[in-house]
Design a protein around this motif. Structure first.
Motif, mmCIF file in Angstrom:
data_model
loop_
_atom_site.group_PDB
_atom_site.id
_atom_site.type_symbol
_atom_site.label_atom_id
_atom_site.label_comp_id
_atom_site.label_asym_id
_atom_site.label_seq_id
_atom_site.Cartn_x
_atom_site.Cartn_y
_atom_site.Cartn_z
ATOM 1 N N THR A 142 -13.990 39.849 -74.935
ATOM 2 C CA THR A 142 -13.397 38.840 -74.061
ATOM 3 C C THR A 142 -12.720 37.772 -74.902
ATOM 4 O O THR A 142 -13.039 37.585 -76.075
ATOM 5 C CB THR A 142 -14.472 38.164 -73.174
ATOM 6 O OG1 THR A 142 -15.507 37.624 -74.023
ATOM 7 C CG2 THR A 142 -15.083 39.166 -72.206
ATOM 8 N N ARG A 189 -12.174 33.880 -75.588
ATOM 9 C CA ARG A 189 -12.918 32.653 -75.378
ATOM 10 C C ARG A 189 -12.178 31.484 -76.032
ATOM 11 O O ARG A 189 -11.503 31.653 -77.049
ATOM 12 C CB ARG A 189 -14.318 32.743 -75.990
ATOM 13 C CG ARG A 189 -15.118 33.978 -75.601
ATOM 14 C CD ARG A 189 -15.624 33.916 -74.180
ATOM 15 N NE ARG A 189 -16.525 35.015 -73.896
ATOM 16 C CZ ARG A 189 -17.850 34.929 -73.916
ATOM 17 N NH1 ARG A 189 -18.436 33.785 -74.220
ATOM 18 N NH2 ARG A 189 -18.592 35.972 -73.632
ATOM 19 N N LEU A 249 -14.619 29.141 -71.329
ATOM 20 C CA LEU A 249 -14.553 30.217 -70.345
ATOM 21 C C LEU A 249 -15.770 30.182 -69.423
ATOM 22 O O LEU A 249 -15.656 30.327 -68.208
ATOM 23 C CB LEU A 249 -14.465 31.575 -71.045
ATOM 24 C CG LEU A 249 -14.458 32.809 -70.121
ATOM 25 C CD1 LEU A 249 -13.205 32.806 -69.246
ATOM 26 C CD2 LEU A 249 -14.537 34.105 -70.934
ATOM 27 N N GLU A 253 -9.624 29.527 -80.379
ATOM 28 C CA GLU A 253 -9.527 30.661 -79.453
ATOM 29 C C GLU A 253 -9.979 31.917 -80.187
ATOM 30 O O GLU A 253 -9.487 32.206 -81.286
ATOM 31 C CB GLU A 253 -8.099 30.835 -78.943
ATOM 32 C CG GLU A 253 -7.968 31.946 -77.900
ATOM 33 C CD GLU A 253 -6.567 32.081 -77.336
ATOM 34 O OE1 GLU A 253 -6.340 32.997 -76.540
ATOM 35 O OE2 GLU A 253 -5.693 31.264 -77.712
#
Length: 245
Positions: free
Chosen positions: A179, A181, A203, A168
């Motif tokens: 963002t 992911r 994602l 992650e």
């Protein structure tokens, strides 16, 4: 003299080792006096160091000189599993870069190291090497915005890549938008000095390429993944230095 405790002996062994590696002129009598032990005790200490693999030479007699054999730094080295993988992969990357300086002996060094490893470790190293690509040097445009990634990010990415675990990440795009992911780090690509991760992005639900220096945070996940073929990244690699993911 009173007998040394185990802790005292261990500390003394460390100090004797440090003195031997300093290349000072040393004698049994001198070290015995320095550490407050008998010559017999010091001789036993030296034998322990020999048993541990340190090639200590000693002249005969109570006051005899002691030293490390001239080739002591070229002997057997014990690597941990992760150290062995890192070393062999680093040598493979250096070979791919084809630098003309200080690289002439890389191939025989790599072969000698591999010869001492178990079949399982050889297979692991071969697999990891096949997942690393080395391209041309990064373009001036890429270098203008490059900065080294954080060490914590490097460590998590390294672990995820080697062990095939999901990762992650917090990723900053070329526009500066961050963002979260969840990625599968299948391959690594070096356009020196910039590293890229060729990954499946959960994602987006598709193949993506991530610049390592834009990964702001990373956390290893429990779930593992199966590596996909490098040919599935061909399209994303075409414009790698032109646009970011």
């Amino acid at each position: 003299m009173p007998r040394s405790t185990t802790t005292e002996r261990m500390k003394r062994l460390e100090l004797i080792t440090a003195r031997l590696k300093s290349d000072e002129a040393l004698t049994v009598a001198g070290l015995s006096e320095e550490f407050g032990v008998s010559s017999r005790t010091l001789s036993r200490d030296i034998q322990i160091l020999r048993d541990q693999g340190l090639p200590v030479e000693a002249d005969r007699g109570r006051g005899g000189g002691i030293r490390l054999h001239s080739s002591w730094g070229i002997g057997r080295v014990n690597f941990s599993y992760s150290e062995a993988i890192d070393l062999l992969v680093s040598l493979a990357i250096a070979e791919q870069m084809k630098s003309p300086f200080f690289m002439a002996e890389l191939a025989p060094i790599r072969r000698k190291l591999l010869a001492s490893f178990s079949p399982r470790l050889k297979n692991d190293i071969s697999d990891i090497k096949s997942r690393i690509r080395v391209g041309e040097a990064a373009s001036p445009m890429v270098l203008s915005a490059f900065s080294a990634p954080a060490q914590t990010v490097v460590e998590e990415l390294h672990q995820a890549f080697v062990t095939r675990h999901l990762l992650e990440i917090s990723y900053r795009s070329i526009e500066g938008r961050t963002t979260q992911r969840l990625i599968e780090p299948h391959y690594l690509l070096l356009h020196s000095p910039v590293w890229y991760v060729l990954a499946f992005d959960h994602l987006r639900g598709s193949i993506r390429t991530f610049r390592c220096d834009r990964i702001e945070a990373a956390q290893l996940q429990d779930q593992r993944f199966k590596v996909i073929g490098i040919e599935q990244f061909d399209e994303t690699l075409k414009n790698l230095d032109v646009i970011g993911p």
